[in-house]
Design a protein around this motif. Sequence first.
Motif, PDB file in Angstrom:
ATOM      1  N   ALA A   1      17.542 -26.138 123.101  1.00  0.00           N
ATOM      2  CA  ALA A   1      17.447 -27.084 124.219  1.00  0.00           C
ATOM      3  C   ALA A   1      18.743 -27.139 125.021  1.00  0.00           C
ATOM      4  N   VAL A   2      19.885 -26.973 124.349  1.00  0.00           N
ATOM      5  CA  VAL A   2      21.187 -27.123 125.007  1.00  0.00           C
ATOM      6  C   VAL A   2      21.691 -25.798 125.593  1.00  0.00           C
ATOM      7  N   GLU A   3      21.455 -24.690 124.917  1.00  0.00           N
ATOM      8  CA  GLU A   3      22.013 -23.391 125.348  1.00  0.00           C
ATOM      9  C   GLU A   3      21.693 -23.001 126.789  1.00  0.00           C
ATOM     10  N   PRO A   4      20.483 -23.256 127.310  1.00  0.00           N
ATOM     11  CA  PRO A   4      20.187 -22.814 128.680  1.00  0.00           C
ATOM     12  C   PRO A   4      20.890 -23.601 129.784  1.00  0.00           C
ATOM     13  N   LEU A   5      21.552 -24.698 129.462  1.00  0.00           N
ATOM     14  CA  LEU A   5      22.209 -25.501 130.495  1.00  0.00           C
ATOM     15  C   LEU A   5      23.280 -24.689 131.211  1.00  0.00           C
ATOM     16  N   ASP A   6      23.357 -24.866 132.527  1.00  0.00           N
ATOM     17  CA  ASP A   6      24.379 -24.184 133.320  1.00  0.00           C
ATOM     18  C   ASP A   6      25.760 -24.545 132.816  1.00  0.00           C
ATOM     19  N   GLY A   7      26.588 -23.531 132.611  1.00  0.00           N
ATOM     20  CA  GLY A   7      27.974 -23.743 132.207  1.00  0.00           C
ATOM     21  C   GLY A   7      28.211 -23.711 130.712  1.00  0.00           C
ATOM     22  N   ILE A   8      27.171 -23.824 129.905  1.00  0.00           N
ATOM     23  CA  ILE A   8      27.352 -23.836 128.453  1.00  0.00           C
ATOM     24  C   ILE A   8      27.590 -22.409 127.970  1.00  0.00           C
ATOM     25  N   LYS A   9      28.648 -22.215 127.203  1.00  0.00           N
ATOM     26  CA  LYS A   9      28.991 -20.882 126.692  1.00  0.00           C
ATOM     27  C   LYS A   9      28.369 -20.607 125.329  1.00  0.00           C
ATOM     28  N   GLN A  10      28.364 -21.608 124.463  1.00  0.00           N
ATOM     29  CA  GLN A  10      27.907 -21.416 123.093  1.00  0.00           C
ATOM     30  C   GLN A  10      27.528 -22.779 122.523  1.00  0.00           C
ATOM     31  N   VAL A  11      26.556 -22.786 121.592  1.00  0.00           N
ATOM     32  CA  VAL A  11      26.143 -24.033 120.947  1.00  0.00           C
ATOM     33  C   VAL A  11      26.062 -23.809 119.445  1.00  0.00           C
TER      34      VAL A  11
ATOM     35  N   VAL B   1      23.376 -34.500 126.639  1.00  0.00           N
ATOM     36  CA  VAL B   1      22.618 -35.638 126.096  1.00  0.00           C
ATOM     37  C   VAL B   1      21.155 -35.554 126.546  1.00  0.00           C
ATOM     38  N   GLU B   2      20.931 -35.278 127.820  1.00  0.00           N
ATOM     39  CA  GLU B   2      19.552 -35.179 128.312  1.00  0.00           C
ATOM     40  C   GLU B   2      18.802 -34.045 127.620  1.00  0.00           C
ATOM     41  N   ALA B   3      19.470 -32.934 127.351  1.00  0.00           N
ATOM     42  CA  ALA B   3      18.831 -31.836 126.621  1.00  0.00           C
ATOM     43  C   ALA B   3      18.494 -32.279 125.197  1.00  0.00           C
ATOM     44  N   CYS B   4      19.393 -33.040 124.573  1.00  0.00           N
ATOM     45  CA  CYS B   4      19.125 -33.561 123.229  1.00  0.00           C
ATOM     46  C   CYS B   4      17.907 -34.473 123.242  1.00  0.00           C
ATOM     47  N   ARG B   5      17.751 -35.212 124.316  1.00  0.00           N
ATOM     48  CA  ARG B   5      16.610 -36.134 124.431  1.00  0.00           C
ATOM     49  C   ARG B   5      15.280 -35.401 124.600  1.00  0.00           C
ATOM     50  N   SER B   6      15.325 -34.103 124.846  1.00  0.00           N
ATOM     51  CA  SER B   6      14.078 -33.338 124.993  1.00  0.00           C
ATOM     52  C   SER B   6      13.545 -32.857 123.640  1.00  0.00           C
ATOM     53  N   VAL B   7      14.294 -33.093 122.558  1.00  0.00           N
ATOM     54  CA  VAL B   7      13.888 -32.658 121.221  1.00  0.00           C
ATOM     55  C   VAL B   7      13.358 -33.859 120.453  1.00  0.00           C
ATOM     56  N   TYR B   8      12.169 -33.702 119.896  1.00  0.00           N
ATOM     57  CA  TYR B   8      11.510 -34.795 119.178  1.00  0.00           C
ATOM     58  C   TYR B   8      11.308 -34.444 117.718  1.00  0.00           C
ATOM     59  N   ASP B   9      11.440 -35.447 116.881  1.00  0.00           N
ATOM     60  CA  ASP B   9      11.043 -35.327 115.480  1.00  0.00           C
ATOM     61  C   ASP B   9       9.516 -35.312 115.508  1.00  0.00           C
ATOM     62  N   PRO B  10       8.882 -34.287 114.931  1.00  0.00           N
ATOM     63  CA  PRO B  10       7.422 -34.207 115.032  1.00  0.00           C
ATOM     64  C   PRO B  10       6.678 -35.346 114.335  1.00  0.00           C
ATOM     65  N   GLU B  11       7.338 -36.062 113.450  1.00  0.00           N
ATOM     66  CA  GLU B  11       6.676 -37.157 112.736  1.00  0.00           C
ATOM     67  C   GLU B  11       6.895 -38.512 113.387  1.00  0.00           C
TER      68      GLU B  11
ATOM     69  N   LEU C   1      30.002 -31.948 131.408  1.00  0.00           N
ATOM     70  CA  LEU C   1      28.686 -31.496 130.956  1.00  0.00           C
ATOM     71  C   LEU C   1      28.031 -32.446 129.944  1.00  0.00           C
ATOM     72  N   TYR C   2      28.748 -33.478 129.537  1.00  0.00           N
ATOM     73  CA  TYR C   2      28.250 -34.355 128.472  1.00  0.00           C
ATOM     74  C   TYR C   2      26.867 -34.947 128.783  1.00  0.00           C
ATOM     75  N   ASP C   3      26.686 -35.523 129.959  1.00  0.00           N
ATOM     76  CA  ASP C   3      25.404 -36.167 130.282  1.00  0.00           C
ATOM     77  C   ASP C   3      24.258 -35.163 130.260  1.00  0.00           C
ATOM     78  N   ASN C   4      24.505 -33.943 130.728  1.00  0.00           N
ATOM     79  CA  ASN C   4      23.461 -32.910 130.697  1.00  0.00           C
ATOM     80  C   ASN C   4      23.103 -32.537 129.265  1.00  0.00           C
TER      81      ASN C   4
ATOM     82  N   ILE D   1      32.447 -31.025 123.179  1.00  0.00           N
ATOM     83  CA  ILE D   1      32.435 -29.944 124.153  1.00  0.00           C
ATOM     84  C   ILE D   1      33.873 -29.530 124.427  1.00  0.00           C
ATOM     85  N   SER D   2      34.172 -28.268 124.178  1.00  0.00           N
ATOM     86  CA  SER D   2      35.540 -27.763 124.361  1.00  0.00           C
ATOM     87  C   SER D   2      35.826 -27.518 125.839  1.00  0.00           C
ATOM     88  N   ASP D   3      37.086 -27.232 126.151  1.00  0.00           N
ATOM     89  CA  ASP D   3      37.475 -26.903 127.522  1.00  0.00           C
ATOM     90  C   ASP D   3      36.809 -25.613 127.996  1.00  0.00           C
TER      91      ASP D   3
END
Length: 120
Positions: free
Chosen positions: A84-94, A28-38, A23-26, A54-56
């Motif tokens: 941004a990360v929580e809705p990804l398929d397979g993620i249990k908790q963030v 990372v892509e979710a992290c890339r969707s968050v912008y510093d507003p400044e 799930l790492y690449d997914n 990411i745990s087992d």
Amino acid sequence: MNQPTENLEGTPLIKPSSTDHPLYDNVVEACRSVYDPEIPVNIYDLGLVYTIDISDQNEVSIVMTLTAPGCPVAGEMPGWLAEAVEPLDGIKQVDVEITWDPPWGMEMMSDEARLELGFM
């Protein structure tokens, strides 16, 4: 907030990420969707995301920083990242934690971020 701790010689300043997790690449892509507003660059390419662990059981722990302790969105950005990360398929908790150790520096930006901001 984290208190700086004394590191043993050879200990990395930033804990390595779970780059081999499926799930790492997914994440990372979710992290890339968050912008510093400044700053018109995402927080991942700015180098604000230090560790993605990411745990087992697919529980994600993210350690991040901000460009400065006085950042006006300091209280909000960890929530934006978790959302941004929580809705990804397979993620249990963030869980998102802010650290100031090591402090962020412009050298932590990706080449893409440097180019976008005119530093290359």
